[in-house]
Enzyme design. Structure first.
Site, short mmCIF file in Angstrom:
data_model
loop_
_atom_site.label_atom_id
_atom_site.label_comp_id
_atom_site.label_asym_id
_atom_site.label_seq_id
_atom_site.Cartn_x
_atom_site.Cartn_y
_atom_site.Cartn_z
N SER A 109 0.89 -1.05 0.03
CA SER A 109 0.11 -0.14 0.02
C SER A 109 0.88 1.29 -0.02
O SER A 109 1.74 1.20 -0.75
CB SER A 109 -0.83 -0.01 1.46
N HIS A 133 -2.41 -1.01 -4.70
CA HIS A 133 -3.87 -1.26 -5.10
C HIS A 133 -4.32 0.28 -4.92
O HIS A 133 -3.88 1.37 -4.82
CB HIS A 133 -4.51 -1.87 -3.72
#
Length: 256
Positions: A109, A133
């Site tokens: 992330s 993501h």
């Protein structure tokens, strides 16, 4: 420095109580010092539930104390606050000393963005992961609030694209990365090198840090980094209350 230690200074006037921060540099030499991202990336010290959690003010103070020394940066983090992570990335990019990044097990992330603060190319072992993501956030309110949050998420994502775009291998298009982000993609070191300019390091035995933040939005985590019997995206009852508290504390800012 796995994290900034905190020392509370009490006084009769509670409004003026302070938290003093002090640091224990790890493996410091005359020319270099180690910096660890081994916990969640949070907005400030209130959100640092573990000593390993990092936040922008702690990094600012760390860099001031490092005073231009080269940094060996070690990452094993599932991410956290997107705005805090981008602030940390920008601080590291501005820092005058050379930055060498090693992904020990997971740069997930927003921690994947911090990994690209390397002065050259981050090193990712063949059995460690870079997880990318779409930005994730908790939101409550009416339809207008929800639409505004969606617009904000789109704007934040475009900023992340611009960072990734600076580190793509020749011939790789940012549209490919957008598709990988859409799917929540976990890339081991060898796979990451197909898309980004990274060095593939030798395998290590450090366990990936799949923390509370990560479990809130993670759906496709490889089985080998999850606890036995746990599935990606699963929230067991014992951890539910803590995670709910984290969401409540972070409603006002992004969790990437």
């Amino acid at each position: 420095m796995p994290g900034a230690k905190k020392r509370f200074t009490a006084c009769k006037d509670a409004a003026h109580a302070t938290v003093e921060k002090f640091y224990e540099f790890k493996n410091a030499t005359e020319t270099s010092v180690d910096l660890y991202f081994y916990g969640d990336i949070v907005s400030d010290w209130w959100g640092a539930w573990q000593e390993e959690d990092q936040y922008p003010e702690a990094i600012k103070n760390f860099l001031t104390e490092a005073n231009g020394k080269d940094l060996n940066i070690y990452i094993n983090s599932g991410g956290g606050s997107v705005f805090a992570g981008i602030a940390i990335y920008n601080m590291l990019k501005r820092y005058a000393g050379k930055k060498t990044v090693y992904v020990d097990a997971l740069a997930g992330s927003i921690a994947s963005v911090i990994a690209f603060a390397d002065s050259d190319m981050p090193t990712i072992p063949s059995n460690a992961y870079l997880m990318i993501h779409k930005p994730w956030a908790g939101c409550e309110g009416n339809a207008t609030d929800m639409r505004k949050m969606a617009d904000t998420l789109d704007a934040v994502e475009s900023g992340i694209w611009s960072i990734y775009a600076e580190h793509l291998n020749e011939g790789v298009d940012i549209e490919t990365i957008k598709e990988l982000m859409e799917q929540e993609t976990w890339l081991n070191g060898t796979q990451a090198a197909q898309y980004f300019r990274v060095k593939v390091g030798e395998e290590n035995t450090i366990a990936a840090a799949v923390q509370d933040y990560t479990k809130l939005y993670c759906h496709n985590a490889p089985k080998d980094i999850l606890k036995p019997g746990e599935t990606a995206g699963q929230q067991d009852k014992a951890d539910q209350e803590k995670r709910s508290q984290i969401v409540a504390l972070t409603m006002s800012h992004m969790g990437q």
